[in-house]
Write an enzyme that holds these catalytic residues in place. Structure first.
Site, PDB file in Angstrom:
ATOM      1  N   CYS A  58     136.240  68.102 132.769  1.00 31.92           N
ATOM      2  CA  CYS A  58     136.433  69.093 131.667  1.00 31.92           C
ATOM      3  C   CYS A  58     135.219  69.103 130.473  1.00 31.92           C
ATOM      4  O   CYS A  58     134.487  67.581 130.770  1.00 31.92           O
ATOM      5  CB  CYS A  58     137.189  67.917 130.975  1.00 31.92           C
ATOM      6  SG  CYS A  58     137.052  68.740 129.283  1.00 31.92           S
ATOM      7  N   CYS A  89     135.205  68.388 126.531  1.00 35.00           N
ATOM      8  CA  CYS A  89     135.699  66.722 126.648  1.00 35.00           C
ATOM      9  C   CYS A  89     136.063  65.658 127.089  1.00 35.00           C
ATOM     10  O   CYS A  89     135.105  65.288 128.634  1.00 35.00           O
ATOM     11  CB  CYS A  89     136.325  67.172 125.461  1.00 35.00           C
ATOM     12  SG  CYS A  89     137.710  67.737 125.674  1.00 35.00           S
ATOM     13  N   SER A  90     137.023  65.669 127.514  1.00 31.81           N
ATOM     14  CA  SER A  90     137.932  64.913 128.412  1.00 31.81           C
ATOM     15  C   SER A  90     139.099  64.991 128.946  1.00 31.81           C
ATOM     16  O   SER A  90     139.909  63.965 129.396  1.00 31.81           O
ATOM     17  CB  SER A  90     137.197  63.391 128.213  1.00 31.81           C
ATOM     18  OG  SER A  90     137.811  62.936 127.089  1.00 31.81           O
ATOM     19  N   CYS A  91     139.153  66.009 129.196  1.00 31.49           N
ATOM     20  CA  CYS A  91     141.211  66.764 129.417  1.00 31.49           C
ATOM     21  C   CYS A  91     140.692  65.883 131.053  1.00 31.49           C
ATOM     22  O   CYS A  91     140.097  65.991 132.112  1.00 31.49           O
ATOM     23  CB  CYS A  91     140.933  67.790 129.422  1.00 31.49           C
ATOM     24  SG  CYS A  91     140.571  68.441 127.649  1.00 31.49           S
TER      25      CYS A  91
END
Lengths: 211, 108, 117
Positions: free
Chosen positions: A112, A115-117
């Site tokens: 991702c 962000c941090s999906c």
């Protein structure tokens, strides 16, 4: 590659041992929201239990089931969320799941960049390296080099597919079933499937001699 | 276009393809307050008090300097506070007074 | 890949769908990711802007535009996201790996324009 990198030159700061002012802020925000009856007094504790119930062991079970049961594998590749729900895994964050099948000719990698999906319902929370700049910046532009940093060499006749998750959909890699696992039980197979194999940075572990 | 406009149109989280160091396989066990902060984010989204996309926008809105200096959950809790002010769910004074009250409690 | 958007049973004639109700693109369509530069919030990374792609899959269900969702819109008109394929060589002219290497990403309908096949 873009030269105008204006983000901090510093690596991601390590989280301190206690939250200090940030922990005080977290407690204050939570208590104010409860006082205003916007959230229930037990909701945070309950959600921590939800988070604690999710770990790579769930994803490993999904993978092992797919290796053993062709019908399940087909349903998993068609609609990842629905097939996981068959096994009792809920999608508390209302995300969809696409399962990416590695084959002899295709290797999948998940990142991702924004962000941090991450497929938290099936894998739990992501590791720190997944959330910081080196992996996020480079997995999309030099995936083979990034994979080498994880000790994974993908030959040139295997196509690399990098999935950059951004919105509704989360991704889980279905690794290749290791050789020498004929006759293995679902439990024995699941033990070979690591978190990193389901992100796509490594292969599933080979069976040990004693297995 | 002025040179500075690149900082307006490229948000601090938008780093795909930039040059960066080798991957270090770092991880840590979340501290209790970090896990509570994660749970808070989920609960805020369930109620659509702050949805996940608003949280992301709130983190971006901290700007490149803070995004670079704060840790992951530090960014989240500061973004939550700012968004709750914007929505007039909390006021800055509400939060300051409550933080003083929390800070004055004996710590275990 | 099965298309879940086609209702089962005999096709009806004369049905008109509302704007945005049905997906505009189908798997296999050639498209270009637009090159605009919104400020404030976006979910199309800069490195994808203006790149040519092939639609691989329609993402169901349709969803609110995440650029608006970021400012508190939780309901209302929805459109589809598409999983699109972009060759690495399209993204990075200096890419050194095999020509078959590629990237997949979900892009909201309003960010795609059709290009002739």
């Amino acid at each position: 590659m873009s030269a105008h990198d204006h983000s901090s030159p510093h690596p991601e700061p390590a989280a301190p041992q206690h939250g200090g002012d940030y922990e005080i802020m977290e407690t204050a925000v939570r208590e104010l929201l409860v006082e205003k009856k916007l959230i229930g007094p037990g909701e945070i504790r309950r959600q921590i239990e939800v988070l604690d119930s999710r770990s790579p062991a769930l994803g490993a079970k999904v993978v092992a089931r797919a290796w053993l049961d062709a019908g399940f594998r087909g349903r998993l590749l068609e609609n990842g969320r629905r097939a996981c729900e068959e096994l009792g895994i809920s999608f508390y964050d209302d995300t969809q799941l696409i399962v990416l099948e590695n084959t002899e000719s295709v290797h999948n990698l998940v990142v991702c960049t924004l962000c941090s999906c991450y497929p938290r319902p099936v894998l739990g929370l992501p590791p720190d390296w997944y959330k910081v700049k080196p992996y996020r910046a480079r997995a999309v532009s030099e995936p083979r080099k990034v994979l080498e940093e994880f000790g994974t060499h993908i030959p040139d006749n295997v196509e690399i597919r990098v999935s950059d998750s951004t919105a509704l959909v989360r991704y889980l890699v279905l690794p290749l079933r290791p050789e020498g696992t004929e006759g293995f039980s679902e439990e024995d197979l699941a033990a070979l499937v690591t978190r990193d194999a389901m992100i796509g940075v490594v292969a599933a572990n080979p069976p040990t001699r004693s297995a | 276009m002025p040179e500075t406009y690149q900082f307006v149109k490229r948000l601090p989280n938008d780093i795909g393809g930039l040059q960066a160091d080798a991957v270090q396989q770092t991880d840590h066990v979340l501290l209790p307050w970090e896990k509570r902060c994660h749970a808070l984010a989920d609960v805020l989204d369930f109620h659509k008090i702050i949805n996940t996309e608003e949280k992301r926008r709130g983190v971006e809105a901290l700007g490149a300097d803070l995004v670079g200096k704060l840790s992951y959950y530090e960014r989240w809790i500061v973004a939550f506070a700012n968004i709750l002010f914007e929505k007039r769910i909390l006021s800055p004074t509400d939060l300051a007074l409550k933080m003083d009250e929390v800070a004055a409690r004996p710590r275990d | 890949m099965r298309d879940d958007t086609i209702p089962a049973g005999a096709p009806l004639t004369g049905m008109v769908f509302a704007e945005g109700e049905r997906p505009v693109f189908s798997p296999g369509d050639k498209a270009r990711i637009l090159a605009r530069s919104p400020v404030g919030h976006y979910r199309v990374p800069t490195y994808m802007r203006g790149k040519f792609c092939t639609v691989e899959k329609i993402i169901e269900p349709a969803a609110v535009d995440n650029e608006e969702e970021a400012f508190g819109r939780n309901a209302g008109s929805k459109r589809h996201y598409y999983r699109v394929a972009v060759p690495m060589s399209e993204l990075w002219p200096e890419y050194k790996g095999p020509a078959t290497d590629g990237l997949r990403i979900e892009v909201y309908e309003t960010w795609l324009e059709r290009v002739p096949a």
